[in-house]
Scaffold this motif. Structure first.
Motif, short mmCIF file in Angstrom:
data_model
loop_
_atom_site.label_atom_id
_atom_site.label_comp_id
_atom_site.label_asym_id
_atom_site.label_seq_id
_atom_site.Cartn_x
_atom_site.Cartn_y
_atom_site.Cartn_z
N ILE A 36 -32.47 -17.38 8.26
CA ILE A 36 -33.11 -17.51 6.96
C ILE A 36 -33.17 -16.16 6.27
CG2 ILE A 36 -34.57 -19.45 7.65
CD1 ILE A 36 -36.88 -17.27 7.61
N GLN A 37 -33.28 -16.21 4.96
CA GLN A 37 -33.54 -15.01 4.18
C GLN A 37 -35.03 -15.07 3.83
OE1 GLN A 37 -31.47 -12.31 3.23
NE2 GLN A 37 -33.52 -11.54 2.89
N PRO A 38 -35.84 -14.25 4.46
CA PRO A 38 -37.28 -14.29 4.19
C PRO A 38 -37.57 -13.99 2.72
CG PRO A 38 -36.81 -13.01 6.16
CD PRO A 38 -35.49 -13.28 5.48
N PRO A 39 -38.69 -14.51 2.20
CA PRO A 39 -39.04 -14.29 0.80
C PRO A 39 -39.58 -12.90 0.51
CG PRO A 39 -40.71 -15.59 1.87
CD PRO A 39 -39.61 -15.39 2.87
N TYR A 40 -39.76 -12.10 1.51
CA TYR A 40 -40.24 -10.74 1.35
C TYR A 40 -39.07 -9.78 1.54
CZ TYR A 40 -40.78 -12.52 6.04
OH TYR A 40 -40.56 -13.18 7.22
N ASP A 41 -39.31 -8.51 1.45
CA ASP A 41 -38.25 -7.51 1.53
C ASP A 41 -37.80 -7.33 2.98
OD1 ASP A 41 -36.47 -5.55 0.77
OD2 ASP A 41 -37.98 -3.96 0.81
N ALA A 42 -36.91 -8.21 3.38
CA ALA A 42 -36.41 -8.16 4.75
C ALA A 42 -34.95 -8.58 4.76
CB ALA A 42 -37.23 -9.08 5.64
N THR A 43 -34.27 -8.25 5.83
CA THR A 43 -32.89 -8.65 5.98
C THR A 43 -32.83 -10.07 6.54
OG1 THR A 43 -32.81 -7.73 8.21
CG2 THR A 43 -32.17 -6.27 6.41
N LEU A 44 -31.66 -10.65 6.49
CA LEU A 44 -31.42 -11.96 7.07
C LEU A 44 -31.81 -11.92 8.54
CD1 LEU A 44 -30.04 -14.78 6.50
CD2 LEU A 44 -28.01 -13.77 7.55
N THR A 45 -32.59 -12.91 8.97
CA THR A 45 -33.01 -12.96 10.36
C THR A 45 -32.76 -14.34 10.94
OG1 THR A 45 -35.27 -13.69 9.89
CG2 THR A 45 -34.90 -11.31 9.97
N GLY A 46 -32.71 -14.41 12.24
CA GLY A 46 -32.71 -15.70 12.91
C GLY A 46 -34.11 -16.29 12.83
N VAL A 47 -34.21 -17.60 12.85
CA VAL A 47 -35.54 -18.22 12.72
C VAL A 47 -36.47 -17.83 13.87
CG1 VAL A 47 -34.75 -20.16 11.33
CG2 VAL A 47 -34.85 -20.41 13.80
N PHE A 48 -35.92 -17.48 15.02
CA PHE A 48 -36.77 -17.08 16.14
C PHE A 48 -37.36 -15.68 15.94
CE2 PHE A 48 -33.83 -19.90 18.87
CZ PHE A 48 -34.51 -21.03 18.48
N ALA A 49 -36.85 -14.94 14.97
CA ALA A 49 -37.39 -13.62 14.63
C ALA A 49 -38.20 -13.72 13.34
CB ALA A 49 -36.25 -12.62 14.47
N SER A 50 -38.74 -14.89 13.07
CA SER A 50 -39.51 -15.10 11.85
C SER A 50 -40.68 -16.05 12.11
CB SER A 50 -38.61 -15.70 10.76
OG SER A 50 -38.40 -17.08 10.99
N ARG A 51 -41.50 -16.21 11.09
CA ARG A 51 -42.59 -17.19 11.12
C ARG A 51 -42.24 -18.36 10.19
NH1 ARG A 51 -47.01 -16.25 14.66
NH2 ARG A 51 -48.19 -17.49 13.18
N SER A 52 -40.96 -18.54 9.90
CA SER A 52 -40.51 -19.58 9.00
C SER A 52 -40.86 -20.97 9.54
CB SER A 52 -38.99 -19.50 8.82
OG SER A 52 -38.52 -20.61 8.09
N PRO A 53 -41.24 -21.89 8.64
CA PRO A 53 -41.48 -23.26 9.08
C PRO A 53 -40.17 -24.01 9.34
CG PRO A 53 -41.79 -23.10 6.72
CD PRO A 53 -41.55 -21.70 7.23
#
Length: 148
Positions: free
Chosen positions: A63-80
Motif C-alpha cells: 500500500i501507499q500510506p496516506p502520510y509521508d511514507a514510501t510504499l510498504t507491504g501491508v505487514f509493515a503498516s497499520r492498514s485495514p
C-alpha cells in the motif's frame, strides 16, 4: 498444512456506541468469559475489519500510506487492507458488566457495528516492549498510548 487453509472464527460480540463513546457488547454465551476482566486497566481487542473483507482487498500486499511514507507491504503498516482483515487495539477498560455483557472502553479504533473476535487482558510483562525501532515516517507517533 495447506497454505490456503481456512479457519472458522466466531464473533463474540460487537462494537456499539458512538465514535467517542464505544463499548463492546458481548454475546450471552460468552459473557462468563468477562469474569475478572474488570481488575485490569487495559485489554487488547481483536476485531474483524468487515468493511475490508472482500476478496479484492484481501489480495492487496502493498500500500501507499496516506502520510509521508514510501510504499510498504501491508505487514509493515497499520492498514485495514490486508490478507486477513483482523484489527488489534489496546483499549482502556472503563467498566465491565458481566451480566449484560457490556465492556465500556476508551482508545478503541474500531467503528460501531464492528464484529469483536476476542478480548485479552493486557499484561505489561508480556505485551509491551521497552526498546523499539520504527521507520522515520512513524517516529513522531509517540512512544506510549494514554491511559484512556
Amino acid at each position: 498444512m495447506n497454505e490456503q487453509e481456512s479457519y472458522n472464527i466466531l464473533s463474540i460480540g460487537s462494537v456499539r456506541g458512538t465514535a467517542h463513546n464505544l463499548r463492546l457488547e458481548i454475546n450471552p454465551e460468552f459473557r462468563p468469559a468477562l469474569k475478572g476482566l474488570s481488575q485490569f486497566s487495559h485489554c487488547q481487542v481483536l476485531w474483524w475489519l468487515h468493511e475490508f473483507a472482500d476478496d479484492h482487498f484481501r489480495q492487496t500486499t502493498q500500500i501507499q500510506p496516506p502520510y509521508d511514507a514510501t510504499l510498504t507491504g501491508v505487514f509493515a503498516s497499520r492498514s485495514p487492507i490486508r490478507p486477513n482483515p483482523i484489527g488489534l487495539s489496546v483499549a482502556a477498560i472503563l467498566s465491565v458488566d458481566v451480566d449484560t455483557g457490556i465492556v465500556e472502553v476508551a482508545g478503541l479504533d474500531a467503528y460501531p457495528g464492528t464484529p469483536v473476535l476476542d478480548i485479552k487482558a493486557y499484561f505489561p510483562s508480556a505485551d509491551r516492549v521497552m526498546e523499539v525501532t520504527v521507520p522515520d515516517w512513524a517516529a513522531a507517533w509517540g512512544d506510549w498510548t494514554a491511559n484512556n
